[in-house]
Design a protein around this motif. Structure first.
Motif, PDB file in Angstrom:
ATOM      1  N   GLN A   3      31.446  36.554  21.171  1.00  0.00           N
ATOM      2  CA  GLN A   3      31.571  36.270  19.753  1.00  0.00           C
ATOM      3  C   GLN A   3      32.794  35.405  19.513  1.00  0.00           C
ATOM      4  N   ASP A   4      32.711  34.535  18.471  1.00  0.00           N
ATOM      5  CA  ASP A   4      33.777  33.589  18.215  1.00  0.00           C
ATOM      6  C   ASP A   4      34.733  34.044  17.123  1.00  0.00           C
ATOM      7  N   GLY A   5      34.569  35.245  16.600  1.00  0.00           N
ATOM      8  CA  GLY A   5      35.453  35.722  15.553  1.00  0.00           C
ATOM      9  C   GLY A   5      34.901  35.471  14.163  1.00  0.00           C
ATOM     10  N   ARG A   6      33.875  34.640  14.043  1.00  0.00           N
ATOM     11  CA  ARG A   6      33.229  34.377  12.752  1.00  0.00           C
ATOM     12  C   ARG A   6      31.779  34.831  12.768  1.00  0.00           C
ATOM     13  N   GLY A   7      31.406  35.502  13.818  1.00  0.00           N
ATOM     14  CA  GLY A   7      30.032  35.965  13.898  1.00  0.00           C
ATOM     15  C   GLY A   7      29.131  35.016  14.629  1.00  0.00           C
ATOM     16  N   GLY A   8      29.663  33.848  15.014  1.00  0.00           N
ATOM     17  CA  GLY A   8      28.854  32.898  15.752  1.00  0.00           C
ATOM     18  C   GLY A   8      28.839  33.249  17.220  1.00  0.00           C
ATOM     19  N   THR A   9      28.052  32.528  17.979  1.00  0.00           N
ATOM     20  CA  THR A   9      27.915  32.808  19.396  1.00  0.00           C
ATOM     21  C   THR A   9      28.584  31.736  20.215  1.00  0.00           C
ATOM     22  N   ARG A  10      29.447  32.147  21.136  1.00  0.00           N
ATOM     23  CA  ARG A  10      30.049  31.207  22.065  1.00  0.00           C
ATOM     24  C   ARG A  10      29.330  31.305  23.401  1.00  0.00           C
ATOM     25  N   THR A  11      29.088  30.158  24.014  1.00  0.00           N
ATOM     26  CA  THR A  11      28.433  30.155  25.313  1.00  0.00           C
ATOM     27  C   THR A  11      29.314  29.440  26.312  1.00  0.00           C
ATOM     28  N   THR A  12      29.525  30.063  27.464  1.00  0.00           N
ATOM     29  CA  THR A  12      30.267  29.456  28.558  1.00  0.00           C
ATOM     30  C   THR A  12      29.519  29.754  29.840  1.00  0.00           C
ATOM     31  N   SER A  13      29.815  28.998  30.863  1.00  0.00           N
ATOM     32  CA  SER A  13      29.182  29.246  32.153  1.00  0.00           C
ATOM     33  C   SER A  13      30.135  28.829  33.248  1.00  0.00           C
ATOM     34  N   SER A  14      29.974  29.433  34.426  1.00  0.00           N
ATOM     35  CA  SER A  14      30.839  29.078  35.551  1.00  0.00           C
ATOM     36  C   SER A  14      30.610  27.643  35.964  1.00  0.00           C
ATOM     37  N   GLY A  15      29.348  27.156  35.819  1.00  0.00           N
ATOM     38  CA  GLY A  15      29.070  25.771  36.151  1.00  0.00           C
ATOM     39  C   GLY A  15      29.811  24.819  35.241  1.00  0.00           C
ATOM     40  N   ALA A  16      29.807  25.165  33.938  1.00  0.00           N
ATOM     41  CA  ALA A  16      30.524  24.322  32.981  1.00  0.00           C
ATOM     42  C   ALA A  16      32.011  24.350  33.269  1.00  0.00           C
ATOM     43  N   ASP A  17      32.566  25.544  33.633  1.00  0.00           N
ATOM     44  CA  ASP A  17      33.984  25.644  33.951  1.00  0.00           C
ATOM     45  C   ASP A  17      34.333  24.773  35.147  1.00  0.00           C
ATOM     46  N   ALA A  18      33.506  24.826  36.187  1.00  0.00           N
ATOM     47  CA  ALA A  18      33.775  24.035  37.388  1.00  0.00           C
ATOM     48  C   ALA A  18      33.715  22.538  37.075  1.00  0.00           C
ATOM     49  N   GLY A  19      32.730  22.127  36.273  1.00  0.00           N
ATOM     50  CA  GLY A  19      32.626  20.721  35.911  1.00  0.00           C
ATOM     51  C   GLY A  19      33.797  20.272  35.071  1.00  0.00           C
ATOM     52  N   ALA A  20      34.230  21.114  34.126  1.00  0.00           N
ATOM     53  CA  ALA A  20      35.368  20.774  33.291  1.00  0.00           C
ATOM     54  C   ALA A  20      36.641  20.667  34.122  1.00  0.00           C
ATOM     55  N   ARG A  21      36.803  21.587  35.088  1.00  0.00           N
ATOM     56  CA  ARG A  21      38.001  21.539  35.943  1.00  0.00           C
ATOM     57  C   ARG A  21      38.020  20.275  36.790  1.00  0.00           C
ATOM     58  N   LEU A  22      36.857  19.884  37.318  1.00  0.00           N
ATOM     59  CA  LEU A  22      36.790  18.658  38.111  1.00  0.00           C
ATOM     60  C   LEU A  22      37.146  17.442  37.265  1.00  0.00           C
ATOM     61  N   LEU A  23      36.594  17.363  36.060  1.00  0.00           N
ATOM     62  CA  LEU A  23      36.896  16.243  35.177  1.00  0.00           C
ATOM     63  C   LEU A  23      38.374  16.228  34.800  1.00  0.00           C
ATOM     64  N   ALA A  24      38.951  17.410  34.564  1.00  0.00           N
ATOM     65  CA  ALA A  24      40.375  17.476  34.229  1.00  0.00           C
ATOM     66  C   ALA A  24      41.226  16.978  35.385  1.00  0.00           C
ATOM     67  N   ARG A  25      40.844  17.346  36.604  1.00  0.00           N
ATOM     68  CA  ARG A  25      41.617  16.883  37.767  1.00  0.00           C
ATOM     69  C   ARG A  25      41.480  15.377  37.952  1.00  0.00           C
ATOM     70  N   LEU A  26      40.293  14.847  37.681  1.00  0.00           N
ATOM     71  CA  LEU A  26      40.114  13.394  37.766  1.00  0.00           C
ATOM     72  C   LEU A  26      40.964  12.689  36.710  1.00  0.00           C
ATOM     73  N   ALA A  27      41.074  13.295  35.527  1.00  0.00           N
ATOM     74  CA  ALA A  27      41.912  12.715  34.472  1.00  0.00           C
ATOM     75  C   ALA A  27      43.373  12.687  34.907  1.00  0.00           C
TER      76      ALA A  27
END
Length: 491
Positions: A3-27
């Motif tokens: 939950q996001d604190g407003r009743g909405g739904t937050r979605t995350t995934s380990s795949g998304a985390d790994a992709g974001a970390r790779l992009l951050a390292r490339l940056a």
């Protein structure tokens, strides 16, 4: 998922985390690459490349300021300077053999920013808009402006298509202006179960207010010129006919609705320079020419207006322009139409204030961006705007002198023979691009979740805008313990 604190739904995934970390390292790697290029070329003109580039930017912006804020010879000089500065930088790079270094630096830094935005976009927890299934409307009532967007209603056959889907359509007559809000109320009284508009955002806001008042779903048809509201809803702006798919295969979103002095707005309320310009009747036929004619007076001349505001009670003084938006934009590019709102249901107004007194401050704004003292970017739940009072004599701070000067300034700005001389202080306001005059203080608030919007299930314009680049967050994302924990702290 959480939950996001407003009743909405937050979605995350380990795949998304790994992709974001790779992009951050490339940056980070690309940013380090730009520093390496600079260090390796210090003896061969690397610092000259950076220094000349920054100087060229400063001089170019100063030229733009002179062009906008003056007339005659000074305006011509400003135009020449604005053109000559970047050309001079390019000539310098070519003559001294520095173009390769400049190209390498631009490439590395460009890649760094591109990877950084992609990483932060991917790491941001996505709070799904709470779309809900809704029954097909049986008595939809649509208002269509045939002139809007250069004639999109006729060009895309919107009337015939809507009527084929069972909607009742009222086509506005350009030669006989109609009260669209009253038309919408009459339709509700006759049993309409959905209201919609094919037209500009100003017309959208008027009918949306009626829909919110009666808790009816509202249909946005992207038949305007820029369609900012439709863009932020993810609708297809290139083919407004696709918006009508919501009548047969739609879903409903609950979004916020802005309120300025009791009038609804879906996008923005502008005060100051832009609001002054759009008041002029000639603006609709010649936007650029009207703006250039008025800018010198509005920026530095007799028509110069300053605004005071209270942002959730905190003072913001002597602003040249103030923009209040229904939910916050991702960047100040909203001024040029280049920004989007990632959400329309966050329950906060976006606030952007600008104060630039001369060429030096304009250059500072161009170089430092949101860190400049001339730019204020924040969010609020309540914004109160009034004309700034200015003391003509610094040794006389009396309220009478301030009031007199403020009154003179207001009359000079409007230059309107029909202006109210009763003593009531009114200021020009642009509400979703529509020119109004409102008595001060002008109060902007938000009605959270007030508007039910019916949208097609298939919305090709839905994107996740990139958040501003924050290198501290990026480093934490690249080398910290968790991609989504870092992103979640600032989302």
């Amino acid at each position: 998922m959480g939950q996001d604190g407003r009743g909405g739904t937050r979605t995350t995934s380990s795949g998304a985390d790994a992709g974001a970390r790779l992009l951050a390292r490339l940056a980070v790697l690309a940013a380090i690459g730009s520093l390496v290029v600079l260090v390796l070329t210090i003896g061969d003109g690397g610092l000259v490349v950076v220094g000349a580039g920054l100087l060229g930017l400063v001089v170019c912006v100063a030229g733009v300021w002179w062009f906008l804020a003056h007339r005659g010879v000074v305006r011509l000089f400003g135009a020449l300077v604005a053109i000559a500065a970047p050309v001079g930088v390019v000539v310098l790079y070519a003559r001294d053999g520095l173009w390769q270094t400049a190209l390498a630096l631009v490439l590395c830094w460009g890649l760094a920013l591109a990877f950084a935005r992609a990483a932060l976009r991917r790491a941001r927890p996505r709070r799904s808009k709470r779309a809900v299934a809704t029954p097909r409307p049986q008595r939809a009532f649509l208002i269509m402006n045939p002139k809007s967007g250069g004639g999109k209603v006729g060009r895309f056959g919107l009337v015939d298509r809507a009527e084929a889907l069972g909607a009742r359509v009222f086509v506005l007559d350009p030669s006989a202006p109609a009260d669209v809000a009253e038309l919408a109320r009459e339709a509700v009284a006759e049993g309409a179960d959905l209201l919609g508009v094919a037209g500009g955002d100003g017309t959208q806001a008027l009918v949306a207010a009626v829909a919110a008042e009666h808790d009816l779903p509202f249909l946005v048809i992207s038949a305007g010129t820029r369609n900012h509201f439709a863009m932020d809803l993810g609708l297809d702006r290139s083919d407004p006919a696709r918006c009508l798919d919501a009548l047969t295969d739609g879903e409903e979103l609950r979004i916020d609705l802005g309120d300025v002095a009791g009038r609804a707005f879906v996008n923005t309320v502008s005060f100051g320079v832009y609001a002054d310009v759009v008041q002029r009747p000639e603006y609709r036929d010649d936007k650029a020419g009207t703006a250039l004619t008025l800018m010198p007076d509005l920026l530095v001349g007799e028509g110069m207006r300053r605004l005071d505001a209270r942002i959730d009670g905190a003072p913001l003084t002597s602003q040249q322009a103030l923009l209040v938006s229904n939910n916050a934009y991702t960047s100040p590019d909203v001024l040029s139409g280049g920004a989007r709102r990632p959400s329309l249901d966050d329950g906060e107004l976006g606030v952007l204030g600008i104060r630039v007194e001369g060429a030096a401050e304009a250059a500072d704004l161009a170089v430092r961006g949101s860190q400049s003292t001339g730019l204020t970017v924040t969010t609020a739940r309540r914004v109160e705007v009034s004309s700034a009072t200015r003391n003509p004599d610094p040794n006389d701070p009396g309220p009478d002198a301030s009031a007199t000067d403020a009154s003179k300034t207001d009359h000079a700005v409007t230059d309107d023979p029909d202006a109210d001389d009763s003593g009531t202080d009114e200021i020009p306001v642009a509400v979703d691009g529509e020119a109004l005059r409102l008595p001060t203080p002008v109060v902007c608030t938000l009605r959270p979740g007030a508007l039910r919007v019916l949208v097609p299930r298939d919305r090709p314009g839905v994107v996740v805008p990139a958040p501003p680049v924050d290198w501290r967050r990026l480093l934490d994302l690249a080398f910290g313990r968790s991609g989504h924990s870092s992103a979640g702290q600032n989302s």
